[in-house]
Design an enzyme around this catalytic site. Structure first.
Site, PDB file in Angstrom:
ATOM      1  N   ALA A   1      36.440  48.257  47.037  1.00  0.00           N
ATOM      2  CA  ALA A   1      38.138  48.341  47.252  1.00  0.00           C
ATOM      3  C   ALA A   1      38.521  47.570  45.529  1.00  0.00           C
ATOM      4  O   ALA A   1      38.152  47.295  44.577  1.00  0.00           O
ATOM      5  CB  ALA A   1      38.283  47.780  48.503  1.00  0.00           C
ATOM      6  N   SER A   2      39.641  46.283  46.421  1.00  0.00           N
ATOM      7  CA  SER A   2      40.073  45.562  45.134  1.00  0.00           C
ATOM      8  C   SER A   2      39.869  45.095  44.546  1.00  0.00           C
ATOM      9  O   SER A   2      40.817  44.020  43.511  1.00  0.00           O
ATOM     10  CB  SER A   2      41.401  45.527  45.967  1.00  0.00           C
TER      11      SER A   2
END
Length: 550
Positions: free
Chosen positions: A196-197
């Site tokens: 993800a981020s």
């Protein structure tokens, strides 16, 4: 003798596998029974021979005199015995831990198991009982046992993988739970999941390398590199969006909008506002109807003012307000391409190769990616279900990469090495340079004003990292350690990468080499799992053990 023969034939069946079942059944045969054949008879004869031999060996061994303790070969020897397998646990064995960290590992395992326990106490979710009201109904008991196992598997995070390194050396990596619940595939250190981020921190390395090479100016408007990006205005005033503002989420570009109704209404309202006065009134009325019921009342000045304020509140003047945005990193990917002259993914793969991150790739559905986990979410009834298909190609730079805890540890250590190597240069001139220069790392890990760190209110956002600074307000009271981290949340996934640098004394670093500190990476195949506080606690546990060893 019959029992001994049964045990031998059972072991032979387990060893030979499907060959014992025959793989088929006759017209009147029952499934699972062996087919009578010469091979079966030979196997029975072999089993009988082994049984007799074993019995004879036991008898002979009992006739041999016991050795005295004075015999060197007898000291410490134990009587051979059959090993019994304990209950199976859905986590893979940990790698041999570095000496002295066993206490930290046990404490960390307990912290990770709490993530699952907390979810088990979700209101409205009741686990089936292990026992049946009809004890004589054996099939019913078995069914309940299966239901119990399934219920326990379908709560909390299905699978979690953790990795910890101390002073640049991986001391612990382990998988708990399942990478694939349906097929009972356990998590292991090599399990590949969505990070993800944390992808933003990877993209920052590309931007930093271009900045160090003089190919990228962080403070020029993005149109210098991406001319097709439209000029922006805020309240009638032209504003400039720069690479630096995009990195720290100060550009004013919005993030995901979870309420799709608002997105459609806003889009319809903007379109109507642009086309008003150009189209006939009947077409304008039709557009209002398509925009939704709220826009049917937009003729009144009050309604128009409310809509304009709603749009304005979701955007801000560049540099004035922190507005976390993954879309901003998609624009940064375009800047990387223009400044480097390479496609974004090609440039990132070069970086991954340099950092020895060989299992880190962009997420795509078609390629076969070994050890890739499946991803899960809870439905409205609190039942575990597979996540829907998602195409993350639009946000590779901000949240679309796959990786392992081992690769994330390598990445964290490379960043920590670059951050600290400047302190060691005077005492050790033979040290290699960091992948990024010390001044670059200091810039990246310096908190930026007007930002916030959603996963830890004590910190602020820097450049693709959240940073908590060292702080102690009162004597003999809470001491806040300096650390950098980034969390990630995606469809069916949560992640964290945390770097806890050692508090170095410049006068006592003669016998040390970078990186000095604790790196913790955790990935799991369930979304909306808060992992940063757990990672920090684990890092502090290992830091405590390291201090005891020194």
């Amino acid at each position: 003798m019959y029992r001994l023969l049964s045990s031998v034939t059972a072991r032979a069946a387990a060893t030979t596998g499907p060959a014992w079942s025959g793989g088929r059944r006759g017209a009147h045969g029952r499934p699972g029974l062996p087919v009578m054949s010469l091979g079966w008879a030979g196997g029975l004869g072999l089993g009988l021979g082994l049984a007799l031999g074993a019995k004879l060996a036991v008898g002979l061994r009992g006739a041999v005199p016991t050795q005295s303790p004075a015999d060197p070969e007898a000291v410490g020897a134990e009587e051979p015995h059959e090993q019994t397998l304990g209950p199976w646990s859905p986590h893979t064995p940990a790698l041999p831990a570095a000496r002295g960290f066993s206490r930290a590992i046990e404490s960390s395992r307990d912290l990770l198991h709490r993530i699952k326990v907390r979810a088990q106490r979700t209101p409205g979710r009741r686990l089936p009982r292990k026992t049946s009201r009809f004890p004589t109904a054996r099939p019913r008991v078995d069914a309940l046992g299966v239901a119990q196992v399934a219920a326990e598997d379908e709560v909390g995070a299905p699978g979690i993988v953790i990795g910890v390194s101390v002073d640049g050396k991986e001391v612990w990596s382990e998988g708990l739970g399942y990478a694939d619940v349906e097929n009972r595939v356990p998590c292991k250190p090599e399990t590949v999941m969505r990070i993800a981020s944390i992808s933003k921190s990877l993209t920052m390395v590309a931007l930093a390398k271009l900045w160090e090479a003089g190919k990228l100016d962080l403070d020029l408007p993005v149109q210098h590199y991406v001319p097709e990006f439209p000029e922006k205005e805020y309240e009638g005033e032209k504003v400039s969006v720069t690479t630096r503002l995009l990195i720290s989420h100060l550009s004013g570009i919005r993030h995901y909008e979870k309420d799709m109704k608002k997105v459609k209404e806003e889009k319809a309202y903007k379109t109507m506002k642009m086309m008003k006065g150009v189209m006939p009134s009947d077409q304008e009325k039709e557009l209002k109807e398509k925009g939704g019921k709220n826009h049917e009342k937009s003729d009144s000045p009050k309604a128009k003012a409310e809509q304009e304020n709603e749009v304005r509140c979701r955007h801000s003047k560049p540099g004035s307000q922190f507005l976390y945005s993954t879309f901003g990193y998609t624009l940064l990917a375009a800047i990387v391409e223009r400044a480097s002259g390479y496609k974004y993914l090609d440039y990132m793969q070069k970086i991954f190769h340099d950092l020895d991150m060989l299992t880190t790739v962009q997420e795509e559905n078609e390629p076969v990616i070994y050890n890739r986990a499946r991803f899960y979410v809870y439905n409205k009834k609190k039942r575990l279900v597979n996540t829907p298909y998602v195409d993350n190609s639009y946000k590779w730079a901000g949240g679309g990469f796959l990786s392992t805890v081992g690769d994330l540890l390598k990445f964290g250590n490379a960043m920590l090495y670059g951050y600290q190597v400047g302190l060691f240069k005077n005492s050790n001139e033979n040290l290699l340079p960091g992948y990024l220069k010390p001044e670059t790392m200091v810039m990246m890990w310096t908190p930026v004003p007007n930002t916030e760190m959603s996963w830890d209110k004590e910190g602020k956002y820097a450049m693709a990292w959240g940073v908590v600074e060292k702080k102690q307000t009162y004597g003999s009271c809470r001491k806040q350690r300096h650390y950098a981290s980034h969390t990630g949340g995606a469809v069916g996934a949560s992640s964290v990468l945390l770097v806890l640098p050692e508090e170095l004394d410049p006068e006592a670093i003669n016998n040390k080499v970078p990186p000095r500190g604790i790196i913790v990476s955790i990935i799991c195949n369930m979304q909306s799992v808060g992992l940063n506080s757990t990672a920090l606690k684990i890092a502090l546990e290992f830091d405590k053990d390291r201090a005891d060893l020194s």
